[in-house]
Write a protein that holds these residues in place. Structure first.
Motif, PDB file in Angstrom:
ATOM      1  N   TRP A  28       0.844  -1.316  -0.116  1.00 16.40           N
ATOM      2  CA  TRP A  28      -0.043   0.079   0.175  1.00 16.40           C
ATOM      3  C   TRP A  28       0.843   1.267  -0.030  1.00 16.40           C
ATOM      4  N   TRP A 146      -2.443  -0.047  14.202  1.00 16.72           N
ATOM      5  CA  TRP A 146      -3.296  -0.343  12.993  1.00 16.72           C
ATOM      6  C   TRP A 146      -4.043   0.983  12.433  1.00 16.72           C
ATOM      7  N   ARG A 147      -4.890   1.456  13.231  1.00 16.36           N
ATOM      8  CA  ARG A 147      -5.753   2.621  12.946  1.00 16.36           C
ATOM      9  C   ARG A 147      -4.856   3.642  12.209  1.00 16.36           C
ATOM     10  N   LEU A 150      -3.149   2.828   9.188  1.00 16.35           N
ATOM     11  CA  LEU A 150      -4.021   2.721   7.988  1.00 16.35           C
ATOM     12  C   LEU A 150      -4.470   4.249   7.566  1.00 16.35           C
ATOM     13  N   LEU A 151      -4.775   5.125   8.455  1.00 18.13           N
ATOM     14  CA  LEU A 151      -5.100   6.503   8.149  1.00 18.13           C
ATOM     15  C   LEU A 151      -4.114   7.301   7.375  1.00 18.13           C
ATOM     16  N   THR A 153      -1.689   5.781   5.507  1.00 18.67           N
ATOM     17  CA  THR A 153      -1.519   5.225   4.330  1.00 18.67           C
ATOM     18  C   THR A 153      -2.687   5.528   3.390  1.00 18.67           C
ATOM     19  N   ARG A 205      -4.493  -9.152  -2.614  1.00 18.38           N
ATOM     20  CA  ARG A 205      -5.137  -7.764  -3.157  1.00 18.38           C
ATOM     21  C   ARG A 205      -6.388  -8.057  -3.998  1.00 18.38           C
ATOM     22  N   ALA A 208      -9.841  -9.327  -1.879  1.00 15.99           N
ATOM     23  CA  ALA A 208      -9.943  -8.770  -0.519  1.00 15.99           C
ATOM     24  C   ALA A 208     -10.761  -7.337  -0.797  1.00 15.99           C
ATOM     25  N   ALA A 209     -11.801  -7.185   0.131  1.00 16.54           N
ATOM     26  CA  ALA A 209     -12.444  -5.925   0.026  1.00 16.54           C
ATOM     27  C   ALA A 209     -12.000  -4.794   0.764  1.00 16.54           C
ATOM     28  N   THR A 210     -11.593  -5.363   2.069  1.00 20.86           N
ATOM     29  CA  THR A 210     -10.927  -4.320   3.175  1.00 20.86           C
ATOM     30  C   THR A 210      -9.637  -4.668   3.496  1.00 20.86           C
ATOM     31  N   PRO A 211      -8.855  -3.694   3.894  1.00 21.40           N
ATOM     32  CA  PRO A 211      -7.717  -3.850   4.208  1.00 21.40           C
ATOM     33  C   PRO A 211      -7.337  -5.008   5.385  1.00 21.40           C
ATOM     34  N   GLU A 212      -8.210  -5.194   6.195  1.00 17.71           N
ATOM     35  CA  GLU A 212      -8.069  -6.175   7.286  1.00 17.71           C
ATOM     36  C   GLU A 212      -7.932  -7.595   6.519  1.00 17.71           C
ATOM     37  N   MET A 214      -7.353  -8.137   3.555  1.00 15.17           N
ATOM     38  CA  MET A 214      -6.204  -8.406   2.538  1.00 15.17           C
ATOM     39  C   MET A 214      -5.089  -8.846   3.539  1.00 15.17           C
TER      40      MET A 214
ATOM     41  N   SER B  84      -3.763  -0.218  -4.623  1.00 17.15           N
ATOM     42  CA  SER B  84      -3.498  -1.320  -4.127  1.00 17.15           C
ATOM     43  C   SER B  84      -4.115  -1.521  -2.689  1.00 17.15           C
ATOM     44  N   PRO B  86      -7.331  -1.999  -0.596  1.00 10.86           N
ATOM     45  CA  PRO B  86      -8.810  -2.192  -0.545  1.00 10.86           C
ATOM     46  C   PRO B  86      -9.301  -1.500   0.315  1.00 10.86           C
ATOM     47  N   MET B  87     -10.427  -0.876   0.016  1.00 16.84           N
ATOM     48  CA  MET B  87     -11.098   0.157   1.285  1.00 16.84           C
ATOM     49  C   MET B  87     -12.301   0.496   0.695  1.00 16.84           C
ATOM     50  N   LEU B  95     -12.806   4.265   9.834  1.00 10.70           N
ATOM     51  CA  LEU B  95     -11.475   4.739  10.653  1.00 10.70           C
ATOM     52  C   LEU B  95     -11.241   5.985  11.345  1.00 10.70           C
TER      53      LEU B  95
END
Lengths: 278, 241
Positions: A28, A146-147, A150-151, A153, A205, A208-212, A214, B84, B86-87, B95
């Protein structure tokens, strides 16, 4: 099952689990080259460890962390040289110097392949302990971060405005990559460690539909690759690193292809439906 | 009149980017419950000022004071995330710090974006993305909403809706709004205060006051004179040319 094989499986799965989680972030955040540079630098850790009489895992970790800090500092001051060039410089520079130094060391020379491509037969109890401690630390750190990570990213500026300590998390993440590389180096080897980070994540990738999801799938695909690779490596007496990466690549192609087929079928179904309507 | 809470106090800020003085002694304030718009030609420093307020842009002189613990909601001009990653929209909204599903549902229906929740973030249009970022700001009990050219890439109807949504949010929550805009006429019914910027503050006041001010006229009138857009159908060309 002989104990050393069990050790190889356990160590490999441990590395794959954490590599899947962190590897997703590497994909990512487009940091494949960064991790490549660090992975190659671990080769410098071997002669350093032998010279200082340190544990080789520890010296690899030391060099990795040192280079991570160095690269982050260069990144800030880079000026006219693009980032991927700097990473290439570090990756191949450290690889070259590492190989040169190793070639001077008589005892190590024969084991060169093992450092480059991994050596499952040599996974010792202390290696396992290293994987275990490293893995637990990394998972705990990742869980906590994590949160915000991710934010960052998603969008670094948005994260900053919302009060996330962006710099601190970026540093922490880069040091985490250094740690996972040092942990995985013994099993996958310096040349192919980045592959264990990015190939399972790239495969995940597609499905998967969500980062978790994936990250979880990447960890799972990594585990399958490690088990398949180590088994194959013992069966055909091949080096473990390339075997693991080959299985991971196979998994990627399989997922990619089935995904491709599914989407073309869907597209074709769509035109049929349209025609019928017309 | 009741004393309003001062949210942002920009005082004599000077910024130089690549040896060009982008902001030259700019001062302005944003109070709670107030919609403040920055207008000005391209390169006037609107976005730079916004970013300085957000803490994303450093400055050499002057000061920017924010109310203690100010919760800022930011809707950037461009927002793209890596393919890349997925969100889904839902995951992205969750979030938000201390996110609750019920608050997300409220915020999303307030901006009329319920149907977007399960779509990948990368597949949203510019206007849809803006709504989602807006919803995110609503979820956080934002005290100051900061928007960079929220009308860009959105059609006329969408622009109107967005401004109405802004005004409604302000009325409901009492938050302050700081936005960059390129069209004074569009702002007329909504903005409380307009700052006309061109490196320095040319003029400031209510939209009507600014429109009548010679500082604004000298900046924009040449174009407006030739194209002459009626207030109901503002043209981008009038300002951006």
């Amino acid at each position: 099952m002989p104990e050393f094989i069990l050790r190889a499986y356990i160590g490999g799965i441990g590395v794959a689990l954490i590599a899947g989680l962190l590897g997703s972030f590497v994909v990512w955040r487009r940091m494949a080259y960064f991790s490549e540079a660090l992975a190659h630098s671990t080769l410098l850790g071997v002669p350093l460890g032998l010279w200082l009489g340190l544990n080789l895992n520890l010296s690899a970790l030391l060099v990795c962390l040192l280079l991570a800090v160095l690269v982050i500092l260069i990144e800030r001051e880079r000026g006219r040289i693009p980032l991927d060039t700097i990473f290439g410089l570090v990756a191949h520079g450290t690889l070259a110097i590492g190989l040169l130094v190793l070639s001077f060391m008589e005892g190590v020379r024969a084991d060169l392949m093992h450092y480059l491509f991994g050596d499952i037969l040599a996974v010792s109890m202390s290696d396992l302990a290293f994987v275990f401690v490293g893995g637990v630390c990394l998972t705990a750190a990742l869980w906590r971060m994590w949160r915000p990570l991710l934010l960052i990213t998603v969008d670094e500026e948005l994260a900053r405005v919302e009060g996330v300590a962006v710099e601190r998390h970026r540093w922490a993440f880069m040091l985490m990559i250094a740690l996972v590389i040092a942990v995985g180096m013994k099993i996958v080897g310096a040349l192919l460690m980045t592959a264990l980070l990015i190939v399972p994540a790239a495969a995940a990738r597609h499905i998967a539909a969500t980062p978790e999801r994936m990250a979880a799938l990447a960890a799972l695909i990594g585990c399958v690759s490690v088990v398949g690779g180590i088994s194959g490596s013992m069966w055909w007496d091949t080096p473990s690193g390339p075997s693991i990466v080959a299985v991971a690549l196979g998994a990627f192609l399989l997922v990619w292809l089935s995904n491709r087929l599914r989407s073309t079928r869907r597209a074709r179904g769509g035109t049929f439906a349209l025609r019928r309507q017309a | 009149m009741i004393e309003r809470r001062l949210l942002v106090n920009v005082d004599q800020v000077v910024t130089t980017i690549e040896s060009r003085r982008v902001l030259d002694g700019v001062s302005m304030r944003v109070y709670a419950g107030e919609i403040v718009a920055l207008i000005g030609p391209n390169g006037a420093g609107k976005t730079t000022l916004l970013r300085a307020v957000l803490g994303l842009q450093s400055f050499e002189a002057g000061s920017i004071g924010l109310a203690r613990g100010l919760r800022i909601g930011y809707v950037p001009q461009r927002f793209t995330i890596d393919p890349s990653l997925p969100m889904t929209t839902r995951r992205f909204l969750m979030l938000t710090p201390n996110a609750k599903a019920s608050r997300m549902d409220d915020a999303v229906s307030a901006v009329g974006a319920t149907q977007l929740l399960d779509r990948p973030l990368q597949r949203l249009s510019g206007g849809e993305t803006q709504r989602i970022l807006f919803a995110r700001a609503l979820m956080r009990d934002t005290e100051l909403l900061v928007l960079d050219e929220p009308a860009q890439g959105v059609d006329q109807q969408g622009q109107l809706e967005l401004h109405e949504l802004l005004a409604e949010t302000r009325d409901r929550t009492g938050c302050g709004v700081l936005m960059v805009s390129h069209d004074l006429h569009l702002l007329m019914p909504f903005a409380d205060y307009v700052v006309c910027l061109n490196g320095h503050v040319c003029c400031a006041g209510t939209p009507r006051e600014v429109e009548a001010h010679h500082g604004y006229q000298s900046l924009f009138m040449p174009q407006i004179g030739t194209i002459h857009t009626p207030a109901a159908a503002p043209s981008e060309i009038a300002v951006d040319a």
